[in-house]
Design an enzyme around this catalytic site. Structure first.
Site, PDB file in Angstrom:
ATOM      1  N   ARG A  16       0.820  -1.229   0.000  1.00 39.66           N
ATOM      2  CA  ARG A  16       0.000   0.000   0.000  1.00 39.66           C
ATOM      3  C   ARG A  16       0.851   1.277   0.000  1.00 39.66           C
ATOM      4  O   ARG A  16       0.324   2.372  -0.165  1.00 39.66           O
ATOM      5  CB  ARG A  16      -0.963  -0.011   1.189  1.00 39.66           C
ATOM      6  N   GLN A  76      12.736 -13.979   5.949  1.00 43.47           N
ATOM      7  CA  GLN A  76      11.450 -14.678   5.928  1.00 43.47           C
ATOM      8  C   GLN A  76      10.994 -14.668   4.474  1.00 43.47           C
ATOM      9  O   GLN A  76      10.578 -13.641   3.948  1.00 43.47           O
ATOM     10  CB  GLN A  76      10.419 -13.956   6.811  1.00 43.47           C
ATOM     11  N   ASN A 370      33.458  26.436  -8.373  1.00 38.98           N
ATOM     12  CA  ASN A 370      34.145  25.264  -7.823  1.00 38.98           C
ATOM     13  C   ASN A 370      34.179  24.077  -8.773  1.00 38.98           C
ATOM     14  O   ASN A 370      34.902  23.121  -8.558  1.00 38.98           O
ATOM     15  CB  ASN A 370      33.477  24.836  -6.506  1.00 38.98           C
ATOM     16  N   ALA A 407      35.229  44.909  -6.934  1.00 34.17           N
ATOM     17  CA  ALA A 407      33.908  44.422  -7.347  1.00 34.17           C
ATOM     18  C   ALA A 407      33.961  43.920  -8.781  1.00 34.17           C
ATOM     19  O   ALA A 407      34.690  44.441  -9.616  1.00 34.17           O
ATOM     20  CB  ALA A 407      32.877  45.534  -7.224  1.00 34.17           C
TER      21      ALA A 407
HETATM   22  C1  UD1 Z   1      -0.709  -7.681  14.612  1.00 29.05           C
HETATM   23  C2  UD1 Z   1      -1.068  -8.482  15.856  1.00 29.05           C
HETATM   24  C3  UD1 Z   1      -2.247  -7.805  16.567  1.00 29.05           C
HETATM   25  C4  UD1 Z   1      -1.873  -6.382  16.920  1.00 29.05           C
HETATM   26  C5  UD1 Z   1      -1.419  -5.629  15.684  1.00 29.05           C
HETATM   27  C6  UD1 Z   1      -0.862  -4.300  16.086  1.00 29.05           C
HETATM   28  C7  UD1 Z   1      -0.559 -10.803  15.340  1.00 29.05           C
HETATM   29  C8  UD1 Z   1      -1.099 -12.106  14.932  1.00 29.05           C
HETATM   30  N1  UD1 Z   1      -1.432  -9.822  15.455  1.00 29.05           N
HETATM   31  O1  UD1 Z   1      -1.825  -7.761  13.752  1.00 29.05           O
HETATM   32  O2  UD1 Z   1      -2.567  -8.517  17.750  1.00 29.05           O
HETATM   33  O3  UD1 Z   1      -2.980  -5.730  17.528  1.00 29.05           O
HETATM   34  O4  UD1 Z   1      -0.388  -6.347  14.975  1.00 29.05           O
HETATM   35  O5  UD1 Z   1      -0.621  -3.501  14.966  1.00 29.05           O
HETATM   36  O6  UD1 Z   1       0.624 -10.686  15.572  1.00 29.05           O
HETATM   37  N2  UD1 Z   1       4.987  -9.488   9.531  1.00 29.05           N
HETATM   38  C9  UD1 Z   1       6.064 -10.181   9.038  1.00 29.05           C
HETATM   39  N3  UD1 Z   1       5.848 -11.417   8.504  1.00 29.05           N
HETATM   40  C10 UD1 Z   1       4.614 -11.988   8.450  1.00 29.05           C
HETATM   41  C11 UD1 Z   1       3.529 -11.255   8.944  1.00 29.05           C
HETATM   42  C12 UD1 Z   1       3.755 -10.008   9.487  1.00 29.05           C
HETATM   43  O7  UD1 Z   1       7.176  -9.706   9.059  1.00 29.05           O
HETATM   44  O8  UD1 Z   1       4.517 -13.109   7.983  1.00 29.05           O
HETATM   45  C13 UD1 Z   1       5.232  -8.140  10.086  1.00 29.05           C
HETATM   46  C14 UD1 Z   1       4.517  -7.080   9.273  1.00 29.05           C
HETATM   47  O9  UD1 Z   1       5.375  -6.562   8.245  1.00 29.05           O
HETATM   48  C15 UD1 Z   1       4.200  -6.021  10.306  1.00 29.05           C
HETATM   49  C16 UD1 Z   1       3.983  -6.844  11.576  1.00 29.05           C
HETATM   50  O10 UD1 Z   1       4.642  -8.070  11.370  1.00 29.05           O
HETATM   51  O11 UD1 Z   1       5.300  -5.176  10.515  1.00 29.05           O
HETATM   52  C17 UD1 Z   1       2.522  -7.030  11.919  1.00 29.05           C
HETATM   53  O12 UD1 Z   1       1.902  -7.773  10.904  1.00 29.05           O
HETATM   54  P1  UD1 Z   1       0.436  -7.482  10.415  1.00 29.05           P
HETATM   55  O13 UD1 Z   1       0.082  -8.465   9.359  1.00 29.05           O
HETATM   56  O14 UD1 Z   1       0.261  -6.049  10.126  1.00 29.05           O
HETATM   57  O15 UD1 Z   1      -0.375  -7.874  11.736  1.00 29.05           O
HETATM   58  P2  UD1 Z   1      -1.799  -7.377  12.176  1.00 29.05           P
HETATM   59  O16 UD1 Z   1      -2.812  -8.196  11.505  1.00 29.05           O
HETATM   60  O17 UD1 Z   1      -1.914  -5.910  12.048  1.00 29.05           O
END
Ligand code: UD1
Ligand code: CA
Length: 450
Positions: A16, A76, A370, A407
């Site tokens: 996004r 990952q 320069n 000047a």
């Molecule tokens: C997550 C939490 C939720 C919390 C919220 C806060 C979990 C399951 N849920 O939800 O409880 O309230 O964050 O914002 O943890 N990421 C990875 N690899 C992955 C998945 C995610 O690196 O496979 C990273 C994402 O880039 C991000 C973070 O982990 O920086 C959170 O992932 P996201 O998918 O946004 O989790 P939420 O569903 O928002």
């Protein structure tokens, strides 16, 4: 206190954001979100740092290593959930005896103070602690299921019952736990949930099962706000700037109209600095005491000594070093140049790749030439030199101390100390010429009209 390891999740590209740049490299106050998080972690004195990134993210590694020289990395390659992402750090944390703190590369405003508060919740009974907050709108967040101030479980939005969805207490995602406990319960994570992901949040339930309590620490919502798109990025930029302005004033700077001054995360201001409206501090600016920065100035990568006056409408670029009580005035650009104590360049000049001696006066319209199209060359101006207006100093060139440049001169050779240098055609004066010229022109115009 036990040793600390950080796991920073930075795997998301951030579709996004609509960007070729990995999400965590987008900047707030001139510093990448990842660097913000790493700086907060560094302030806690972490013994190990592991950044988990996605495939082909060399730029993320480079950026992290700028902040944490011995940073470890894990990739990952498949996005299977937050729990799966943390599990990638296993090898890097093998045998580590201490506490592991999980942070997010896209949650940049977290402060070291708040993290200290979270870590302080850990004790013999609580081998894990979760950072929570009261959400204005809790939709989308994991909800904290608590009992007697401890956390029993975290329920994700999609998995929550209507009753659980009413809970305002939300999970920030940030958590700390004993490293041995982490790897003991990690293999028990399952992906049997609405998203089919390995949820990091399920560790809370597993920790409780493993007979340890999970403590709760709280923080404000802005601190744990995440960035998914550029609108959210701008919201956090604004929040950061608000804080930075307050901090600058608390530390003894006067901001005449704070809302119009923009700081970088690393801007350093001395005491009794006055900053007029519409001033922009890019990265790496250090300002000593008693400096005045007048309206509409743009500064980056520069050091300003005490008592100096900058602007209005000045531009200081990387490598500008402004001496004590020096004056840099309107429409003056300084790049990679040392301006000595008490020297003045008050109007319309470009001083690049140069040294200006103390007490020298650079007249309006002076340019250091320069660049020859291929290379940059140095202009060295001694102490108490007077450079007349509209002069070009063609580098490499040296102007000796106390010299005077007439000047409009073009200086292509070195000028000895105390000499006068002048390149100027003979002045001609033709008495009555202008009057005759007007008469001829006017007559021609009048005859056309008839
Ligand atoms: C997550 C939490 C939720 C919390 C919220 C806060 C979990 C399951 N849920 O939800 O409880 O309230 O964050 O914002 O943890 N990421 C990875 N690899 C992955 C998945 C995610 O690196 O496979 C990273 C994402 O880039 C991000 C973070 O982990 O920086 C959170 O992932 P996201 O998918 O946004 O989790 P939420 O569903 O928002
Ligand atoms: Ca999220």
């Amino acid at each position: 206190m036990s040793e600390l390891a950080l796991v920073v999740l930075a795997a998301g590209m951030g579709t996004r954001m609509k960007s070729a740049l990995p999400k965590v490299l987008h900047k707030i106050a001139g510093r990448s979100m990842l660097a913000h998080v790493l700086h907060a972690g560094k302030a806690l004195g972490a013994a190990r740092v592991v950044v988990v990134h996605g495939p082909d993210m060399i730029a993320v590694e480079k950026e992290a290593a700028n902040v944490i020289t011995d940073c470890a990395f894990a990739e990952q390659s498949e996005r299977l959930g937050t729990g799966h992402a943390v599990s990638m750090a296993k090898d890097a944390l093998l045998g580590f005896k201490g506490v592991t703190l999980v942070l997010y590369g896209d949650v940049p405003l977290i402060t070291a103070e708040t993290l200290k508060g979270l870590l302080a919740k850990l004790d013999a009974k609580h081998k894990m602690a979760v950072l929570g907050f009261e959400a204005e709108n809790s939709h989308g967040y994991g909800r904290l299921i608590t009992k007697n101030k401890d956390v029993l479980d975290i329920r994700e939005q999609l998995d929550a019952s209507p009753r659980e969805r009413k809970i305002k207490l939300c999970n920030s995602g940030i958590m700390a736990l004993d490293n041995a406990l982490l790897w003991q319960i990690m293999p028990k994570l399952l992906n049997k949930n609405a998203k089919g992901e390995y949820y990091l949040t399920d560790l809370v339930k597993l920790a409780n099962k493993a007979k340890t309590k999970v403590a709760l620490a709280m923080c404000g919502e802005t601190e744990v706000a995440g960035v998914n798109d550029r609108n959210q990025l701008s919201v956090l930029e604004r929040a950061f700037q608000r804080e930075a302005r307050c901090a600058a004033m608390e530390q003894g700077a006067t901001l005449i109209d704070p809302d119009t001054v923009y700081f970088s995360a690393d801007t350093k201001l001395g005491q009794d600095v006055v900053v007029e409206p519409n001033v922009y501090f890019g990265p790496k600016v250090i300002v000593a005491d008693d400096v005045e920065i007048l309206a509409n100035s743009h500064l980056e990568g520069c050091v300003i000594s005490s008592g100096a006056r900058i602007g209005p409408f000045a531009r200081l670029r990387p490598g500008a070093e402004i001496g004590e009580n020096a004056h840099i005035g309107n429409f003056v650009e300084i790049k990679k140049a040392k301006v000595g104590k008490g020297a003045k360049a008050n109007h319309l000049s470009y001083i690049g790749d140069a040294v200006v001696g103390p007490g020298s006066n650079i007249g309006a319209g002076t340019i250091t030439c320069n660049y020859d199209g291929y290379e940059k060359h140095l202009t060295e101006i001694g102490a108490h030199v007077f450079v007349g207006s509209n002069s070009s100093l063609v580098a490499p060139v040296k102007i000796g101390a106390g010299a005077n440049i007439a000047a409009s001169s073009v200086i292509t050779r070195d000028v000895p100390a105390d000499a006068l240098a002048m390149t100027r055609p003979e002045l001609q004066i033709k008495e009555g010429w202008a009057k005759r010229y007007r008469a001829v022109k006017q007559a021609a115009k009048d005859s056309k009209r008839k």
